[in-house]
Design an enzyme around this catalytic site. Structure first.
Site, PDB file in Angstrom:
ATOM      1  N   LYS A  25       1.953  27.609  15.173  1.00 47.39           N
ATOM      2  CA  LYS A  25       2.330  26.950  16.284  1.00 47.39           C
ATOM      3  C   LYS A  25       3.674  26.403  16.255  1.00 47.39           C
ATOM      4  CE  LYS A  25       0.882  22.595  16.371  1.00 47.39           C
ATOM      5  NZ  LYS A  25       0.407  21.283  16.708  1.00 47.39           N
ATOM      6  N   ASP A  52      -1.800  25.159  22.813  1.00 55.80           N
ATOM      7  CA  ASP A  52      -0.386  24.673  22.756  1.00 55.80           C
ATOM      8  C   ASP A  52       0.773  25.631  23.411  1.00 55.80           C
ATOM      9  OD1 ASP A  52      -1.619  22.315  22.172  1.00 55.80           O
ATOM     10  OD2 ASP A  52      -0.474  22.088  20.116  1.00 55.80           O
ATOM     11  N   ASN A  96      -2.125  18.387  25.361  1.00 58.03           N
ATOM     12  CA  ASN A  96      -1.995  17.466  24.259  1.00 58.03           C
ATOM     13  C   ASN A  96      -1.067  18.120  23.212  1.00 58.03           C
ATOM     14  OD1 ASN A  96      -2.169  15.479  22.952  1.00 58.03           O
ATOM     15  ND2 ASN A  96      -4.339  15.754  22.075  1.00 58.03           N
ATOM     16  N   GLY A  98       2.123  17.953  21.463  1.00 60.28           N
ATOM     17  CA  GLY A  98       3.283  17.181  21.162  1.00 60.28           C
ATOM     18  C   GLY A  98       4.561  18.136  21.036  1.00 60.28           C
ATOM     19  N   SER A 178       7.507   9.838  13.968  1.00 60.89           N
ATOM     20  CA  SER A 178       7.374  11.344  14.094  1.00 60.89           C
ATOM     21  C   SER A 178       8.714  12.200  13.748  1.00 60.89           C
ATOM     22  CB  SER A 178       6.606  11.643  15.544  1.00 60.89           C
ATOM     23  OG  SER A 178       6.899  12.884  15.534  1.00 60.89           O
ATOM     24  N   SER A 209       7.879  13.772   7.117  1.00 61.71           N
ATOM     25  CA  SER A 209       7.436  15.370   7.732  1.00 61.71           C
ATOM     26  C   SER A 209       8.881  16.171   7.470  1.00 61.71           C
ATOM     27  CB  SER A 209       6.981  15.392   9.161  1.00 61.71           C
ATOM     28  OG  SER A 209       5.740  14.575   9.143  1.00 61.71           O
ATOM     29  N   ASP A 329      -0.185  17.445   8.157  1.00 61.05           N
ATOM     30  CA  ASP A 329      -1.076  18.426   8.700  1.00 61.05           C
ATOM     31  C   ASP A 329      -2.246  19.168   7.725  1.00 61.05           C
ATOM     32  OD1 ASP A 329      -0.318  17.707  11.186  1.00 61.05           O
ATOM     33  OD2 ASP A 329       0.245  19.841  11.649  1.00 61.05           O
ATOM     34  N   LYS A 356      -1.592  11.438  15.841  1.00 62.05           N
ATOM     35  CA  LYS A 356      -1.645  12.579  16.174  1.00 62.05           C
ATOM     36  C   LYS A 356      -2.910  12.883  17.159  1.00 62.05           C
ATOM     37  CE  LYS A 356       1.365  13.984  13.078  1.00 62.05           C
ATOM     38  NZ  LYS A 356       1.841  15.227  12.257  1.00 62.05           N
ATOM     39  N   GLU A 357      -3.520  14.168  17.181  1.00 60.56           N
ATOM     40  CA  GLU A 357      -4.430  14.679  18.232  1.00 60.56           C
ATOM     41  C   GLU A 357      -5.495  13.413  18.454  1.00 60.56           C
ATOM     42  OE1 GLU A 357      -2.654  16.400  16.460  1.00 60.56           O
ATOM     43  OE2 GLU A 357      -2.504  18.300  17.441  1.00 60.56           O
ATOM     44  N   ARG A 360      -6.597  10.263  12.899  1.00 60.69           N
ATOM     45  CA  ARG A 360      -6.931  11.211  12.025  1.00 60.69           C
ATOM     46  C   ARG A 360      -7.440  10.386  10.637  1.00 60.69           C
ATOM     47  NH1 ARG A 360      -2.865  16.433  12.560  1.00 60.69           N
ATOM     48  NH2 ARG A 360      -4.514  17.408  14.167  1.00 60.69           N
ATOM     49  N   HIS A 404      -8.382  20.038  16.629  1.00 60.03           N
ATOM     50  CA  HIS A 404      -8.601  21.348  15.977  1.00 60.03           C
ATOM     51  C   HIS A 404      -8.573  21.268  14.649  1.00 60.03           C
ATOM     52  CE1 HIS A 404      -3.982  21.747  15.564  1.00 60.03           C
ATOM     53  NE2 HIS A 404      -4.043  20.414  15.934  1.00 60.03           N
ATOM     54  N   ARG A 405      -7.881  20.158  14.053  1.00 61.96           N
ATOM     55  CA  ARG A 405      -7.861  20.184  12.522  1.00 61.96           C
ATOM     56  C   ARG A 405      -8.904  19.503  12.026  1.00 61.96           C
ATOM     57  NH1 ARG A 405      -3.661  22.946  11.277  1.00 61.96           N
ATOM     58  NH2 ARG A 405      -1.711  22.686  12.554  1.00 61.96           N
ATOM     59  N   LYS A 435      -6.686  24.814  20.104  1.00 66.95           N
ATOM     60  CA  LYS A 435      -5.162  24.438  20.399  1.00 66.95           C
ATOM     61  C   LYS A 435      -4.325  25.173  19.403  1.00 66.95           C
ATOM     62  CE  LYS A 435      -3.298  19.846  20.400  1.00 66.95           C
ATOM     63  NZ  LYS A 435      -1.934  19.705  19.756  1.00 66.95           N
TER      64      LYS A 435
END
Ligand code: DC
Length: 673
Positions: A25, A52, A96, A98, A178, A209, A329, A356-357, A360, A404-405, A435
């Site tokens: 992705k 996405d 959604n 990002g 982020s 990250s 992730d 995040k989505e 989490r 999704h995760r 996603k």
């Protein structure tokens, strides 16, 4: 894709075979953006096809990019780094994603400042809760005109023309919420570096990250732009930079998606390794370092340039304490692996999970607790200890939070039999995997195995023309299970006999035909010897001979093993005469349809009339009644409900209503918390 409301994953015991990963992705959406802004055409191979990337493709189309897809090849013709062709205000909806919102906001804000234009960027409700303020602050330093349309610091945004670009001063951006803010700037700034000198970006505070920023730099390089940097804190974009389309570019498999299969291999690839194709040990994606973490927990991993093989090493897995800042992730997958570790796994510096989505940290803590794990969660860490004993695992209904995760991680809880438990896992809204990995569950079920007794079966039977096949298909579709139309096997044997000129009295030949039937189902189509026979199987003459051959014990025996082989993860709906009595006597739920002959005759009459075939209602009814008597009285597998079958009179029910009833029974039987 499992486009259903809930997916029940049975207890799983092994993984074996090969999986092929979908494209990354992070690479896909960066490459799309770069190709869309560049001048010229880029051929993109193995682009990810998911929610996405569709969002990004749609946005690029609206911006005027040319996009053509042909199988695994996507060709993008870019807008040449200019918005001058835009005539009217534009509103882009970015779901959604990002990876679409942040870089598009940056690129469009800079271009609109230079070229003019007005663009609104919005998304789904959750997107409007995900921060973007640090990026907007940086863009405003550059002179961009950006309004918050709802809440300060969050989308939706309006980008307007009006300001003047100031690229001479260093631009400061925060890196601790982020890394996408920094990546977005790095992707966008080359577009406006033509006029003056080089452009400098400085990161305020700690950068999280970091591998994602390295990925951005690597892809910029592919598009002809070399960004100098000092330890990812200070970046210089050379004056006069221009995107150059690299003719063709290949998207490697998604390393984050690989993590679920690396975990599955570490847990359940006992006899042979699980092979993962599409991404390799030298991947440019930061999440490939998940392998180090998986190894620390016990996985045995080998690999090459574009493949990985994983098998179980230490068992149970070893608990770990890990700073996960560099792979937020994939770190979620470690939380799921912690269910199989001895002791307490502690994942730290994961504060970004909260934006995040979904949140989490909160989501993972809540769902792992439902399974029986003990979890401690804090502002930026999570600690997970597995259920205390096999008996402490709970048959839980798990929420996936449109994330999704979460869905992919939680599916790994189904391997609990390997710790001595035996509970199925119910995942709500499994389609959220779309996603990034629409075929995730198909891929998992392609390599996951378990004992037949653990694979649920719903058997549907009833008299002729009761609608059992239609009901079975509807129930199978709603549960995401396989379907066995056992009548089709007898019909196919009959058809094969007719085609081979085998006499209906030649029992040995019929038995051989049944045993060697080259019959394959694909969705609602049936293929005999490679030829589509779906229509031929429904012919009257075939049905008549099927009724004869199905009364032969030798033929029934010859088809027995084949019918058992339909019992595959995640479940089976089987319809036909002896499904609940002989073939799957241990079926979890047995349904026997009991619509009256009068009602069935009326339905069949309507069907025939709709096809333009005239028929007499009375005759049809007499026919059905006679057949009921024959079916009930025959010596071999007579028509009768299994002792423990639930009777369903569907005379006045639609197919949907009948399926509702069956699903309600299934939900009662399956007793999830
Ligand atoms: O359901 P159907 O009409 O497609 O079935 C074709 C024939 O096979 C019919 O005569 C019933 C018989 N049959 C059977 O004996 N056992 C089964 N499990 C399924 C069908």
């Amino acid at each position: 894709m499992y486009d259903i409301a809930q997916l029940d994953v049975p207890p799983l015991r092994r993984v074996a075979g090969t999986v092929r990963l979908p494209g990354s992705k992070s690479i896909s959406n960066r490459v799309l953006l770069l190709a869309g802004l560049a001048e010229g055409r880029t051929e993109i191979h193995d682009l990810l096809d998911s929610d996405d990337t569709r969002v990004m493709l749609q946005a690029l189309r609206r911006l005027g990019c040319g996009i053509a897809t042909d199988g695994g090849l996507t060709t993008v013709t870019g807008i040449g780094g200019s918005l001058r062709h835009l005539r009217a205000p534009l509103a882009l909806h970015l779901g959604n994603a990002g990876t679409a919102m942040r870089p598009l906001a940056a690129a469009l804000a800079l271009l609109a400042t230079r070229d003019g234009g007005e663009i609104e960027l919005s998304g789904v409700a959750r997107m409007h809760e995900r921060p973007i303020g640090d990026l907007v602050d940086a863009l405003r330093q550059l002179g961009a005109q950006i309004d918050y349309l709802d809440h300060d610091g969050f989308p939706p945004l309006r980008i307007r023309a009006g300001g003047a670009l100031h690229t001479e001063r260093p631009i400061r951006v925060r890196g601790d919420v982020s890394s996408q803010f920094l990546s977005a700037l790095l992707l966008a700034l080359p577009l406006v570096s033509g006029g003056g000198g080089p452009i400098t970006v400085e990161v305020d505070g700690e950068l999280i990250s970091r591998p994602y920023v390295e990925l951005t730099l690597a892809l910029l390089q592919r598009f002809g732009i070399t960004v100098q940097h000092q330890d990812l804190q200070r970046f210089v974009i050379p004056a006069g930079s221009r995107y150059r389309a690299p003719a063709r570019i290949h998207v490697e498999g998604d390393a984050s998606s690989a993590s679920y299969f690396i975990a599955a291999g570490a847990i359940a690839a006992v006899e042979a390794p699980l092979r993962i194709e599409g991404v390799g040990l030298d991947s440019i994606q930061g999440d490939i370092r998940f392998i180090d973490a998986a190894r620390a927990m016990g996985a045995q991993v080998t690999g090459g340039a574009s493949w990985i093989e994983v098998r179980r090493g230490a068992w149970p897995l070893a608990a770990t304490t890990l700073d996960c800042n560099h792979m937020p992730d994939a770190a979620m997958t470690l939380a799921a692996m912690a269910l199989y570790a001895e002791g307490r796994t502690r994942l730290t510096r994961i504060g970004s999970w909260r934006v995040k989505e979904t949140d989490r940290i909160a989501a993972m803590a809540a769902e792992l607790r439902k399974l029986g794990a003990s979890v401690v969660d804090g502002a930026d860490f999570i600690e997970v200890e597995p259920p205390a004993s096999p008996g402490a695992w709970r048959r839980a209904t798990l929420h996936t939070y449109d994330d999704h995760r979460m869905a992919m991680c939680l599916s790994l809880a189904a391997f609990n039999p390997l710790l001595g438990a035996r509970v199925a896992v119910r995942l709500l809204d499994p389609r959220c995997v779309g996603k990034t990995f629409p075929e995730y569950f198909e891929t998992l079920f392609g390599v996951a195995q378990t004992d037949a007794a653990d694979i649920p079966v719903i058997a549907v039977d009833g008299p002729t023309a009761s609608g059992k096949g239609t009901l079975a298909a509807e129930v199978a579709a709603r549960l995401g299970w396989h379907q066995l139309d056992s009548g089709a096997l007898y019909r196919a044997t009959a058809l094969a006999a007719m085609r081979a000129g085998v006499a209906s009295s030649d029992v040995d030949a019929l038995e051989r035909l049944a045993a060697g039937l080259a019959l394959r189902f694909d969705g609602d189509r049936a293929y005999l010897d490679g030829v589509d026979v779906s229509a031929a199987l429904r012919h009257e003459a075939v049905g008549a001979l099927a009724s004869h051959v199905s009364a032969l014990p030798a033929v029934r025996q010859a088809l027995h093993a084949r019918q058992l082989s339909f019992r595959r993860v995640p479940g089976l709906v089987a319809d036909g005469r002896d499904m609940g009595t002989v073939v799957f006597p241990d079926a979890t739920l047995k349904v026997f349809l009991t619509a009256s002959a009068a009602m069935r005759a009326e339905r069949r009459h309507k069907q025939l009339m709709a096809k333009g075939i005239s028929a007499k209602l009375d005759a049809l009814r007499a026919d059905l009644e006679a057949r009921d008597v024959r079916d009930m009285q025959r010596a071999v597998s007579p028509l009768k409900p299994a002792q423990d079958a639930l009777l369903l009179d569907n005379s006045s029910l639609t197919v949907e209503q009948s399926a509702d009833r069956v699903l309600q029974w299934w939900n009662e039987r399956s007793a999830f918390d």
